[in-house]
Design a protein around this motif. Structure first.
Motif, PDB file in Angstrom:
ATOM      1  N   SER A 185       0.841  -1.193   0.000  1.00  0.00           N
ATOM      2  CA  SER A 185       0.000   0.000   0.000  1.00  0.00           C
ATOM      3  C   SER A 185       0.879   1.248   0.000  1.00  0.00           C
ATOM      4  N   GLU A 186       0.242   2.386  -0.252  1.00  0.00           N
ATOM      5  CA  GLU A 186       0.982   3.648  -0.266  1.00  0.00           C
ATOM      6  C   GLU A 186       1.541   3.998   1.101  1.00  0.00           C
ATOM      7  N   ALA A 187       0.936   3.460   2.146  1.00  0.00           N
ATOM      8  CA  ALA A 187       1.442   3.705   3.495  1.00  0.00           C
ATOM      9  C   ALA A 187       2.719   2.918   3.777  1.00  0.00           C
ATOM     10  N   GLU A 188       2.962   1.861   2.985  1.00  0.00           N
ATOM     11  CA  GLU A 188       4.121   0.986   3.220  1.00  0.00           C
ATOM     12  C   GLU A 188       5.281   1.263   2.278  1.00  0.00           C
ATOM     13  N   ALA A 189       4.994   1.676   1.042  1.00  0.00           N
ATOM     14  CA  ALA A 189       6.036   1.870   0.029  1.00  0.00           C
ATOM     15  C   ALA A 189       5.588   2.959  -0.938  1.00  0.00           C
ATOM     16  N   PRO A 190       6.526   3.726  -1.482  1.00  0.00           N
ATOM     17  CA  PRO A 190       6.155   4.814  -2.398  1.00  0.00           C
ATOM     18  C   PRO A 190       5.621   4.279  -3.718  1.00  0.00           C
ATOM     19  N   GLN A 191       4.648   4.999  -4.266  1.00  0.00           N
ATOM     20  CA  GLN A 191       3.966   4.563  -5.482  1.00  0.00           C
ATOM     21  C   GLN A 191       4.197   5.555  -6.623  1.00  0.00           C
ATOM     22  N   LEU A 192       4.371   5.008  -7.823  1.00  0.00           N
ATOM     23  CA  LEU A 192       4.517   5.840  -9.016  1.00  0.00           C
ATOM     24  C   LEU A 192       3.140   6.233  -9.547  1.00  0.00           C
ATOM     25  N   PRO A 193       3.052   7.395 -10.194  1.00  0.00           N
ATOM     26  CA  PRO A 193       1.750   7.810 -10.727  1.00  0.00           C
ATOM     27  C   PRO A 193       1.310   6.995 -11.934  1.00  0.00           C
ATOM     28  N   LEU A 194       2.254   6.415 -12.677  1.00  0.00           N
ATOM     29  CA  LEU A 194       1.966   5.628 -13.873  1.00  0.00           C
ATOM     30  C   LEU A 194       2.861   4.393 -13.877  1.00  0.00           C
ATOM     31  N   GLY A 195       2.580   3.452 -14.775  1.00  0.00           N
ATOM     32  CA  GLY A 195       3.427   2.274 -14.899  1.00  0.00           C
ATOM     33  C   GLY A 195       4.785   2.608 -15.506  1.00  0.00           C
ATOM     34  N   TYR A 196       5.695   1.641 -15.445  1.00  0.00           N
ATOM     35  CA  TYR A 196       7.053   1.866 -15.948  1.00  0.00           C
ATOM     36  C   TYR A 196       7.111   2.328 -17.414  1.00  0.00           C
ATOM     37  N   PRO A 197       6.306   1.753 -18.342  1.00  0.00           N
ATOM     38  CA  PRO A 197       6.422   2.204 -19.734  1.00  0.00           C
ATOM     39  C   PRO A 197       6.202   3.705 -19.886  1.00  0.00           C
ATOM     40  N   ALA A 198       5.193   4.241 -19.209  1.00  0.00           N
ATOM     41  CA  ALA A 198       4.948   5.687 -19.286  1.00  0.00           C
ATOM     42  C   ALA A 198       6.022   6.467 -18.541  1.00  0.00           C
ATOM     43  N   MET A 199       6.473   5.955 -17.412  1.00  0.00           N
ATOM     44  CA  MET A 199       7.478   6.678 -16.618  1.00  0.00           C
ATOM     45  C   MET A 199       8.820   6.754 -17.341  1.00  0.00           C
ATOM     46  N   THR A 200       9.120   5.768 -18.194  1.00  0.00           N
ATOM     47  CA  THR A 200      10.367   5.858 -18.960  1.00  0.00           C
ATOM     48  C   THR A 200      10.327   7.047 -19.917  1.00  0.00           C
ATOM     49  N   LEU A 201       9.160   7.345 -20.462  1.00  0.00           N
ATOM     50  CA  LEU A 201       9.040   8.524 -21.332  1.00  0.00           C
ATOM     51  C   LEU A 201       9.238   9.792 -20.531  1.00  0.00           C
ATOM     52  N   PHE A 202       8.673   9.878 -19.335  1.00  0.00           N
ATOM     53  CA  PHE A 202       8.884  11.042 -18.471  1.00  0.00           C
ATOM     54  C   PHE A 202      10.366  11.229 -18.171  1.00  0.00           C
ATOM     55  N   ALA A 203      11.061  10.109 -17.897  1.00  0.00           N
ATOM     56  CA  ALA A 203      12.470  10.183 -17.498  1.00  0.00           C
ATOM     57  C   ALA A 203      13.358  10.749 -18.599  1.00  0.00           C
ATOM     58  N   LEU A 204      12.936  10.612 -19.848  1.00  0.00           N
ATOM     59  CA  LEU A 204      13.733  11.145 -20.964  1.00  0.00           C
ATOM     60  C   LEU A 204      13.714  12.671 -21.013  1.00  0.00           C
ATOM     61  N   PHE A 205      12.813  13.281 -20.270  1.00  0.00           N
ATOM     62  CA  PHE A 205      12.698  14.741 -20.246  1.00  0.00           C
ATOM     63  C   PHE A 205      12.855  15.206 -18.801  1.00  0.00           C
ATOM     64  N   PRO A 206      14.102  15.482 -18.372  1.00  0.00           N
ATOM     65  CA  PRO A 206      14.366  15.768 -16.956  1.00  0.00           C
ATOM     66  C   PRO A 206      13.468  16.830 -16.320  1.00  0.00           C
ATOM     67  N   PRO A 207      13.146  17.957 -16.992  1.00  0.00           N
ATOM     68  CA  PRO A 207      12.246  18.921 -16.326  1.00  0.00           C
ATOM     69  C   PRO A 207      10.877  18.322 -16.010  1.00  0.00           C
TER      70      PRO A 207
END
Length: 380
Positions: free
Chosen positions: A319-341
Motif C-alpha cells: 500500500s501507499e502507506a508501506e512503500a512509495p507509489q509511481l503515478p503511472l506504470g514503468y512504460p509511461a514513466m520511462t518517457l517522463f524520465a527522458l525529459f528531466p524537467p
C-alpha cells in the motif's frame, strides 16, 4: 489473498504472455515497412499505458506459498523467451541485410523495435531467471544478457545492487535531482568496473586470483564474442551495426528502468559506514495491471528486494502507506524520465514527501543528493 488453487490456473497465467505478441509485430513490420514499424513500440509503450488507465490497479496478492508446480505456465514464457528472441533477432538481421525494400530509416526503426523487445522484455526475463537457483534458468539469463552485450549486469545486480541499494556503493540508485542522461553515462562508466570488482573480491575471499576460471567474466566475454561473431556471419558489418544499435536501445531501456526504480530513495546512514536495512520504502512501486502483465510484475519492486528469489507470479504488492507509489506504470514513466524537467516536476515532490514521511529527523540531504555519504562498511 488469491488462493494457490486460483494462482495455478492457466487463465491467470496467460495475460503474462502478452509479450509474445511483440514477435509477430516485429516480423510484420519488417515485411510491410513504413509506419507498420511503429506497431511494436506503440504496443509495448502506448497501448500498455492506455490499457493501464482503463483497467486500473491490481492490488490483490497471490498466496506466496503457492507450490512450484503450480507456476508452470508462468515460468514457461521465461524459459522459451531466449530461443524465441534469438531466432527472431538473427532472422531480422539476415532479412534487413538481404532485402532491398527497406530504406535505411526503416531498418533503424525496425531495430529500434528489436531493442525495445530485447530490452523491455528480454532483459526483464533475464532478471527473473538470474535470481533463480537452477543452472538452466541462470544460463538462459546469461544468454539473454549476452545477446545485448551487457553480461556484467548479472554480477552488478546480484553482488552490488541487492546488497548496497540506496547507498553510494550502488551505481544504479539514481540520485535526487540527477537527470537520466547524466545517470545513464555514469552507470555505463561505473557498472562494469563495479561488477568486476565485486567478483574479484568474492574470489579473493576464497583465496583465488581474479583470473581464476570461476570468474564469470570469462563466460560473459566468451558469450558476447560468440554473439558478435554469429551476427557478422549472418549479416556482415551492416548487420553488426544494426545489432549494436538494437543492443544500445535495449541497454537504455534497462537503465531507464533502474533509474525509475529507486530514484531519490536512499537508506539512512547510521554512522561508521553502517546503513539501515533495506525496507519496502526504498523502491518505487506501481500496481498498474497491464504493465505488470507485460513486465512480469517487475513493478512490485519492493517485494522483489525483500525476497529476490521469489518467482514473479507470487510477488506481493504494498500500500501507499508501506512503500512509495509511481503515478503511472514503468512504460509511461520511462518517457517522463527522458525529459528531466518533466520528470522532476512529477517526481521531486514525491521524493520530498517520502523524506518527510520516513526521515523527518534528517534536515540536511546534500550528502545524500550527491552520493557523498560514506561507503558501506565492508563494501568491495
Amino acid at each position: 489473498m488469491i488462493p494457490a488453487s486460483q494462482v495455478a490456473k492457466l487463465q491467470n497465467a496467460l495475460p503474462f504472455w502478452m509479450s509474445v505478441l511483440l514477435v509477430p509485430l516485429a516480423v510484420f513490420g519488417a515485411w510491410a515497412g513504413g509506419l507498420a514499424l511503429l506497431l511494436l513500440p506503440l504496443y509495448a509503450i502506448g497501448l500498455t499505458t492506455l490499457l493501464d488507465a482503463i483497467s486500473g490497479l491490481n492490488q490483490e496478492n497471490p498466496d506466496p506459498d503457492t507450490p512450484e508446480d503450480g507456476l508452470f505456465w508462468y515460468r514457461l514464457v521465461t524459459l522459451i523467451w531466449f530461443p524465441v528472441q534469438f531466432v527472431t533477432v538473427l532472422s531480422l538481421i539476415w532479412y534487413a541485410t538481404h532485402t532491398d525494400h527497406l530504406a535505411t530509416w526503416e531498418k533503424l526503426l525496425l531495430f529500434y523495435g528489436v531493442g525495445v523487445m530485447s530490452g523491455g522484455i528480454g532483459i526483464v526475463y533475464a532478471h527473473e531467471l538470474m535470481h533463480q537457483r537452477n543452472n538452466l534458468e541462470r544460463w538462459l539469463g546469461d544468454l539473454l544478457m549476452a545477446s545485448v552485450l551487457y553480461s556484467h549486469f548479472r554480477s552488478e545486480h546480484l553482488l552490488v545492487h541487492h546488497i548496497h541499494v540506496g547507498t553510494p556503493r550502488d551505481p544504479v540508485t539514481a540520485r535526487y535531482n540527477e537527470g537520466f542522461h547524466r545517470f545513464f553515462w555514469r552507470v555505463l562508466r561505473d557498472c562494469p568496473k563495479s561488477a568486476f570488482r565485486a567478483e574479484k573480491a568474492m574470489l579473493a575471499r576464497k583465496g583465488r586470483p581474479w583470473h581464476d576460471a570461476a570468474n564469470p567474466f570469462w563466460r560473459y566475454w566468451a558469450l558476447q564474442g560468440a554473439m558478435i561473431l554469429l551476427v557478422l556471419i549472418v549479416g556482415g558489418w551492416a548487420g553488426l551495426g544494426l545489432f549494436l544499435f538494437a543492443a544500445f536501445i535495449a541497454v537504455s531501456l534497462l537503465e531507464l528502468t533502474n533509474y525509475i526504480e529507486h530514484y531519490g530513495l536512499t537508506r539512512k546512514h547510521l554512522g561508521n559506514g553502517k546503513y539501515e536495512h533495506v525496507q519496502p520504502r526504498h523502491s518505487w512501486n506501481a500496481s498498474h495491471r497491464v504493465s505488470n502483465w507485460l513486465l512480469i510484475n517487475l513493478q512490485r519492486h519492493s517485494d522483489h528486494h525483500y525476497k529476490p528469489s521469489r518467482r514473479f507470479p507470487l510477488l506481493q504488492t504494498y500500500s501507499e502507506a508501506e512503500a512509495p507509489q509511481l503515478p503511472l506504470g514503468y512504460p509511461a514513466m520511462t518517457l517522463f524520465a527522458l525529459f528531466p524537467p518533466l520528470w522532476r516536476r512529477h517526481m521531486n515532490p514525491r521524493v520530498r514527501r517520502w523524506r518527510q514521511m520516513y526521515y523527518p529527523e534528517i534536515t540536511d540531504w546534500r550528502a545524500y543528493n550527491k552520493g557523498e555519504t560514506p561507503m558501506p562498511r565492508g563494501a568491495a
